[in-house]
Structure formats: C-alpha cells, structure tokens
Design a protein around this motif. Structure first.
Motif, PDB file in Angstrom:
ATOM      1  N   VAL A  16       0.845  -1.204   0.000  1.00 14.08           N
ATOM      2  CA  VAL A  16       0.000   0.000   0.000  1.00 14.08           C
ATOM      3  C   VAL A  16       0.870   1.240   0.000  1.00 14.08           C
ATOM      4  CG1 VAL A  16      -1.675   1.327   1.343  1.00 14.08           C
ATOM      5  CG2 VAL A  16      -1.956  -1.145   1.111  1.00 14.08           C
ATOM      6  N   CYS A  17       1.894   1.247   0.823  1.00 11.71           N
ATOM      7  CA  CYS A  17       2.802   2.396   0.916  1.00 11.71           C
ATOM      8  C   CYS A  17       3.455   2.687  -0.434  1.00 11.71           C
ATOM      9  CB  CYS A  17       3.855   2.132   1.986  1.00 11.71           C
ATOM     10  SG  CYS A  17       4.970   3.518   2.284  1.00 11.71           S
ATOM     11  N   GLU A  18       3.887   1.630  -1.125  1.00  9.97           N
ATOM     12  CA  GLU A  18       4.524   1.811  -2.433  1.00  9.97           C
ATOM     13  C   GLU A  18       3.573   2.455  -3.431  1.00  9.97           C
ATOM     14  OE1 GLU A  18       5.938  -1.996  -3.605  1.00  9.97           O
ATOM     15  OE2 GLU A  18       7.515  -2.085  -2.060  1.00  9.97           O
ATOM     16  N   LEU A  19       2.324   2.006  -3.452  1.00 11.48           N
ATOM     17  CA  LEU A  19       1.356   2.601  -4.388  1.00 11.48           C
ATOM     18  C   LEU A  19       1.112   4.066  -4.050  1.00 11.48           C
ATOM     19  CD1 LEU A  19      -1.887   1.021  -5.757  1.00 11.48           C
ATOM     20  CD2 LEU A  19      -1.919   3.348  -4.898  1.00 11.48           C
ATOM     21  N   LEU A  20       0.942   4.364  -2.757  1.00 11.13           N
ATOM     22  CA  LEU A  20       0.630   5.731  -2.350  1.00 11.13           C
ATOM     23  C   LEU A  20       1.811   6.680  -2.492  1.00 11.13           C
ATOM     24  CD1 LEU A  20      -1.615   5.080   0.790  1.00 11.13           C
ATOM     25  CD2 LEU A  20      -2.281   5.341  -1.602  1.00 11.13           C
ATOM     26  N   CYS A  21       3.002   6.130  -2.684  1.00  7.01           N
ATOM     27  CA  CYS A  21       4.193   6.961  -2.893  1.00  7.01           C
ATOM     28  C   CYS A  21       4.467   7.220  -4.374  1.00  7.01           C
ATOM     29  CB  CYS A  21       5.422   6.301  -2.262  1.00  7.01           C
ATOM     30  SG  CYS A  21       5.450   6.400  -0.451  1.00  7.01           S
ATOM     31  N   GLU A  22       3.695   6.620  -5.263  1.00  2.00           N
ATOM     32  CA  GLU A  22       3.920   6.824  -6.692  1.00  2.00           C
ATOM     33  C   GLU A  22       3.701   8.288  -7.070  1.00  2.00           C
ATOM     34  OE1 GLU A  22       1.618   4.168  -9.048  1.00  2.00           O
ATOM     35  OE2 GLU A  22       2.524   2.344  -8.199  1.00  2.00           O
ATOM     36  N   ASP A  23       4.410   8.741  -8.086  1.00  2.00           N
ATOM     37  CA  ASP A  23       4.339  10.145  -8.488  1.00  2.00           C
ATOM     38  C   ASP A  23       2.925  10.569  -8.859  1.00  2.00           C
ATOM     39  OD1 ASP A  23       7.032  10.416  -8.065  1.00  2.00           O
ATOM     40  OD2 ASP A  23       7.599  10.201 -10.181  1.00  2.00           O
ATOM     41  N   SER A  24       2.195   9.689  -9.562  1.00  2.00           N
ATOM     42  CA  SER A  24       0.846  10.062  -9.990  1.00  2.00           C
ATOM     43  C   SER A  24      -0.071  10.298  -8.793  1.00  2.00           C
ATOM     44  CB  SER A  24       0.248   8.977 -10.889  1.00  2.00           C
ATOM     45  OG  SER A  24       0.166   7.744 -10.198  1.00  2.00           O
ATOM     46  N   VAL A  25       0.105   9.509  -7.741  1.00  2.00           N
ATOM     47  CA  VAL A  25      -0.704   9.685  -6.536  1.00  2.00           C
ATOM     48  C   VAL A  25      -0.296  10.955  -5.807  1.00  2.00           C
ATOM     49  CG1 VAL A  25      -1.337   8.696  -4.301  1.00  2.00           C
ATOM     50  CG2 VAL A  25      -1.067   7.200  -6.296  1.00  2.00           C
ATOM     51  N   ARG A  26       1.012  11.189  -5.701  1.00  2.81           N
ATOM     52  CA  ARG A  26       1.474  12.403  -5.036  1.00  2.81           C
ATOM     53  C   ARG A  26       1.009  13.646  -5.782  1.00  2.81           C
ATOM     54  NH1 ARG A  26       0.933  10.728  -1.118  1.00  2.81           N
ATOM     55  NH2 ARG A  26       1.608  12.726  -0.305  1.00  2.81           N
ATOM     56  N   ASP A  27       1.004  13.580  -7.119  1.00  2.00           N
ATOM     57  CA  ASP A  27       0.519  14.716  -7.916  1.00  2.00           C
ATOM     58  C   ASP A  27      -0.971  14.960  -7.659  1.00  2.00           C
ATOM     59  OD1 ASP A  27       3.018  15.049  -8.982  1.00  2.00           O
ATOM     60  OD2 ASP A  27       2.573  14.022 -10.871  1.00  2.00           O
ATOM     61  N   GLU A  28      -1.745  13.874  -7.561  1.00  2.00           N
ATOM     62  CA  GLU A  28      -3.189  14.029  -7.309  1.00  2.00           C
ATOM     63  C   GLU A  28      -3.424  14.650  -5.932  1.00  2.00           C
ATOM     64  OE1 GLU A  28      -7.289  11.491  -7.890  1.00  2.00           O
ATOM     65  OE2 GLU A  28      -5.509  10.399  -7.210  1.00  2.00           O
ATOM     66  N   VAL A  29      -2.680  14.209  -4.936  1.00  2.00           N
ATOM     67  CA  VAL A  29      -2.808  14.779  -3.593  1.00  2.00           C
ATOM     68  C   VAL A  29      -2.459  16.263  -3.610  1.00  2.00           C
ATOM     69  CG1 VAL A  29      -1.852  14.759  -1.255  1.00  2.00           C
ATOM     70  CG2 VAL A  29      -2.398  12.598  -2.396  1.00  2.00           C
ATOM     71  N   ALA A  30      -1.384  16.617  -4.313  1.00  2.00           N
ATOM     72  CA  ALA A  30      -0.972  18.022  -4.392  1.00  2.00           C
ATOM     73  C   ALA A  30      -2.056  18.870  -5.059  1.00  2.00           C
ATOM     74  CB  ALA A  30       0.341  18.135  -5.160  1.00  2.00           C
ATOM     75  N   ARG A  31      -2.696  18.319  -6.097  1.00  2.00           N
ATOM     76  CA  ARG A  31      -3.767  19.063  -6.787  1.00  2.00           C
ATOM     77  C   ARG A  31      -4.949  19.310  -5.851  1.00  2.00           C
ATOM     78  NH1 ARG A  31      -2.533  15.584 -11.060  1.00  2.00           N
ATOM     79  NH2 ARG A  31      -4.357  14.285 -10.607  1.00  2.00           N
ATOM     80  N   THR A  32      -5.313  18.299  -5.052  1.00  2.00           N
ATOM     81  CA  THR A  32      -6.454  18.477  -4.151  1.00  2.00           C
ATOM     82  C   THR A  32      -6.162  19.540  -3.099  1.00  2.00           C
ATOM     83  OG1 THR A  32      -5.751  16.723  -2.613  1.00  2.00           O
ATOM     84  CG2 THR A  32      -7.151  16.075  -4.459  1.00  2.00           C
TER      85      THR A  32
END
Length: 385
Positions: A16-32
């Motif tokens: 789970v940690c690996e998926l949530l650390c992916e760039d696409s996820v981090r970018d989505e979090v930053a956008r929100t």
C-alpha cells in the motif's frame, strides 16, 4: 491483543505504501490541496486504483469487492492513506461507516447492489442523522416516514452531513412509529440521493470539508430500502456509531500532524527550546497511547465484539490529542504555521493551517467529547448510576 503485524500484514502495508508513494498519486494529492477554498475532493483516481486491487474494502468478501481479509488489513489501509495525505472523508464514510454497516446488517440484495461500487471507488455513501433541533440526541428525531401503500413517504431536514453533495445514497434515520420509549420506532432507510424529493444545500464553515443541509420532501421508501429491522433503527445506529469510534483515523491524523510539527520545529530550531522539547515528548506519548487504544478497540471488533466504553475512550483520547496538536502547532512553529497551503510563502506540503480550522470538528463528529466522557463514566466506571 497482539499488536505486532504478521508477515503477510506487513507485506500488505509495504505494498500500500509503495502505491501511495507513486508520483501520480502524489501529484493528485498536491492538486487536491490547491483546490479553491469553496471546492473539495470527491471520488479520487487513487480510490479506484485501490479498489481495482480489492484494497479499498479489503476486509469485505471477494463477491462484494474486497479480498476477504480481516479488519486489521482495513485499518492498515486507513492509517497509510492518512499518513500519505490522501483525502480520507469520502473513504471513511463510504467504506468504514456506511459500507461496513451494510456489510453487517444489510440483506443479500442490498449487499450485492450497493457494496461492489463502494469497494471499487466508483460510488459514495453518506449518513443523514443530525437534525437542527436535536443535535446528537437521536431519540428526539423529527424526520418521519409516513405510511404510503406498502411503503412510506420520507419527510425531514438533516444538517451537518459531509460529502452528501457527492453521495449516491445515504443511511437516513427517521421515525416510523410513535412510542413512549424514545429510542423505539426509529428506522434506518437507504435513501437514493439523486432521486426527486432530495435537496442538498451547503452549510458553509471554516472547514475544508463542506457541511450540507439535506431536505427530504416525500421521497418514497419501500421495505427493500430498510436497513436492519423496522422500528429497531436504534440498534442499527448504535452499531453505526460504534464503528465510527474506533479512533483509527484520528490517531493516524494525530501522528501525521505531530510529525509535521516535529519536522518544522527542528527546521526552525524551536525543538531545542527545553519547554517545547518536553511538550513534544509528552504529545508523542499521547499519540502513541491513542494508537494503542484505537488498535485495542479494533481488536474487540476482530473478536466479534463491540466494546462501547473502549471505543468511547479511543474516540475521546485520539480526537482531543489531535485537536491539542493543532492548537499548539502554531505556538511551537511560529506564525508561518498559519499560512494556508494555497499561499506561495507557506511551508511546502504544509497541513497544520487546515488542521487548525478543522480541529473543533474532531471532538464533535461521531459523538462529542462530553458524550464520550459521560459514556465512560456511566457504563465504564459506574459513576452516574
């Protein structure tokens, strides 16, 4: 209970940690985090990605979109989502509260139709409990279900409902039978939120998560829309509120907030201040104690029990701790801690300003701190009998 994760559970946590650390996820979090003040996230792409793997509701059966694992894996997911800054309110409402209530109390037809879309991250559920004149006193409900043929017409006004502007359906408490016993005659209905007769209006506040008023104007309900037994909705609500009070999400929020304060205090040099240093050590101990309480409450559920007193203790301690960190953070870190994440001069990735505004709601939602202390004193310590 044994608080050490098994090898499989630890492997799940890492995945789970690996998926949530992916760039696409981090970018989505930053956008929100950069959304305008009058906007907020609903369903996110990361929910769908988790849902594709069966992780969003990992403790649900495979046929309902999960992996058939235990509530421990579900708690691991919740902790990791919060630690990585994934907006969690839609997830908590849809999976941990509404979905779990249907999983435990729903008919097979209700489970088959409602749970898979929730588990896939394609649907949102919410709750409609609080009313303008009664607050948390659900025995005083005025929303009513009037008989109509083989069903009912639902009338009422609900307030302080989160994410109902995104919801596909809601669990709604209404009175079906007048009774001298205040908690008898309440029924919980599964209400389609996009049907004629349902109106959702915003109730603006300081929080990033908008509250809503929901007005029900004669929407028709049938026996298939009843969750649990007719007139026995108080038992449904009792289980629903207990599910909300394990404290897992609150202890994770407290940990994330404190880690942010520690990082900034070290950068600013205030961590060397002996007064602040002692305070931060004490807060760290409180966060760790809250985690233990929350996981003990979860262990009761894993054993098929729901300890109201332990849940109340966990909910009270974890929310009061998170609130205290939010209030002390600006004192420890300085005035820059109160700059919005939307401000160009804010600390990159900063979350304390938002948490500072949200803090009062932590000790109100899912039962106020005063209600939790009363429950602990009466049912736990026998002081009010």
């Amino acid at each position: 209970m044994n608080l050490r994760l098994s090898a499989d559970q630890e492997a799940f946590r890492r995945a789970v940690c690996e998926l949530l650390c992916e760039d696409s996820v981090r970018d989505e979090v930053a956008r929100t985090r950069r959304l305008p003040a009058d906007d907020e996230p609903g369903l996110l792409e990361v929910y769908r990605r988790l849902g594709e793997r069966g992780w969003l509701a990992t403790n649900w059966p495979v046929e309902h979109g999960g992996l058939g694992s235990s509530i421990v894996e579900k708690a691991i997911l919740t902790e990791q989502m919060i630690v990585h800054g994934i907006p969690d309110v839609v997830h908590t409402l849809s999976i941990d509260i509404v979905g779990l209530a249907i999983q435990r109390l729903g008919t097979e037809a209700q489970k088959s139709s409602l749970l898979p879309p929730l588990a896939a991250g394609r649907s949102v559920g919410c709750v409609l409990l609080t009313e303008p004149e009664i607050g948390s006193d659900l025995g005083g409900l005025s929303a009513r279900a009037e008989p109509d043929g083989d069903g009912w017409r639902l009338y009422g006004r609900k307030v302080y409902s989160l994410k109902s502007q995104f919801a596909d359906f809601a669990l709604c408490a209404a009175r079906t039978t007048e009774s001298e016993v205040r908690f008898h005659g309440i029924t919980v209905f599964i209400v389609p939120m996009r049907a004629p007769g349902v109106r959702v209006e915003p109730l603006w506040s300081m929080s990033d998560e908008r509250f809503n008023e929901v007005v029900l104007s004669g929407i028709r309900m049938t026996p298939d829309d009843v969750l649990g037994d007719l007139d026995d909705g108080w038992q449904v609500l009792h289980d629903l509120l207990g599910i909300e009070r394990t404290g897992i999400e609150f202890e994770a929020k407290a940990r994330r907030l404190l880690d942010a304060v520690l990082d900034e205090a070290e950068r600013a040099g205030s961590i060397k201040n002996s007064e602040y240093g002692e305070l931060l050590v004490a807060l760290d101990a409180e966060v760790r104690a809250g985690q233990l309480l929350a996981w003990q409450a979860l262990g009761d559920m894993l054993d098929g029990e729901l300890d109201d007193v332990r849940c109340a203790m966990a909910k009270w301690h974890t929310t009061e701790t998170a609130k205290r960190i939010s209030e002390l953070g600006p004192e420890i870190c300085g005035l820059t801690a109160l700059l919005s994440a939307r401000d160009d001069e804010a600390i990159p990735g900063w979350l304390l300003e938002s948490a500072f505004r949200d803090a009062p709601g932590l000790t109100l939602a899912s039962g106020t701190s005063e209600v939790m202390l009363s429950l602990i004193a009466s049912a736990g310590l026998g002081l009010l009998s």
